[in-house]
Design a protein around this motif. Structure first.
Motif, short mmCIF file in Angstrom:
data_model
loop_
_atom_site.label_atom_id
_atom_site.label_comp_id
_atom_site.label_asym_id
_atom_site.label_seq_id
_atom_site.Cartn_x
_atom_site.Cartn_y
_atom_site.Cartn_z
N ILE A 48 0.84 -1.20 0.00
CA ILE A 48 0.00 0.00 0.00
C ILE A 48 0.88 1.25 0.00
CG2 ILE A 48 -1.62 1.35 1.41
CD1 ILE A 48 -2.88 -1.36 2.24
N LYS A 49 1.93 1.25 0.82
CA LYS A 49 2.85 2.39 0.86
C LYS A 49 3.52 2.60 -0.49
CE LYS A 49 3.91 2.07 5.78
NZ LYS A 49 4.95 1.73 6.77
N GLU A 50 3.96 1.51 -1.11
CA GLU A 50 4.61 1.60 -2.43
C GLU A 50 3.65 2.20 -3.45
OE1 GLU A 50 6.03 -2.26 -3.55
OE2 GLU A 50 7.38 -2.38 -1.83
N ASN A 56 1.75 9.37 -5.85
CA ASN A 56 2.23 10.72 -5.59
C ASN A 56 3.22 11.18 -6.65
OD1 ASN A 56 0.65 11.05 -3.32
ND2 ASN A 56 2.24 10.41 -1.90
N LYS A 57 4.07 10.28 -7.12
CA LYS A 57 5.03 10.65 -8.17
C LYS A 57 4.30 10.96 -9.47
CE LYS A 57 9.12 8.38 -6.39
NZ LYS A 57 10.19 7.42 -6.61
N ASN A 61 4.35 14.59 -11.30
CA ASN A 61 4.73 14.77 -12.70
C ASN A 61 3.65 15.50 -13.49
OD1 ASN A 61 7.24 13.58 -12.39
ND2 ASN A 61 6.50 11.54 -12.91
N LYS A 62 2.38 15.19 -13.20
CA LYS A 62 1.28 15.87 -13.89
C LYS A 62 1.27 17.36 -13.55
CE LYS A 62 -1.88 12.00 -14.47
NZ LYS A 62 -3.19 11.44 -14.14
N VAL A 63 1.50 17.68 -12.28
CA VAL A 63 1.54 19.09 -11.87
C VAL A 63 2.68 19.80 -12.58
CG1 VAL A 63 2.00 20.63 -9.92
CG2 VAL A 63 0.40 18.74 -9.65
#
Length: 96
Positions: A48-50, A56-57, A61-63
């Motif tokens: 789940i953490k992975e 989030n990455k 990248n989208k932002v």
């Protein structure tokens, strides 16, 4: 914690195979089940953490792409134009 459980938990968590012999009702089943269930839970939590890190990455990248596009679109233009670019009207009811 029973004697068989105390002796087996560390070995099982360490990844070792064990053979345990003890009296009926001494907790042999829990001696191997609890560490295995705990290991499964830890693996699931790590997965789940992975996945959250990956999500989030992707969002980051989208932002970055959006910011690059916005910067490219506004190059050479005044970031604060003299006239309004957008007007928002919201209907209201005035009470007497």
């Amino acid at each position: 914690m029973t004697n068989i459980q105390a002796k087996s938990f560390g070995a099982i968590f360490g990844g070792s195979d064990i053979i345990g012999k003890s009296e009926t009702g001494s907790g042999k089943t829990l001696a191997f089940l609890l560490p295995l269930l705990m290991s499964l839970k830890i693996k699931k939590e790590n997965k789940i953490k992975e996945n959250k890190i990956k999500e989030n990455k992707i969002k980051e990248n989208k932002v970055k792409e959006i910011l690059k596009s916005a910067a490219a679109a506004t190059r050479g233009t005044d970031p604060f134009p003299a006239r309004p670019q957008l007007v928002v009207l919201a209907p209201t009811r005035t009470r007497a």
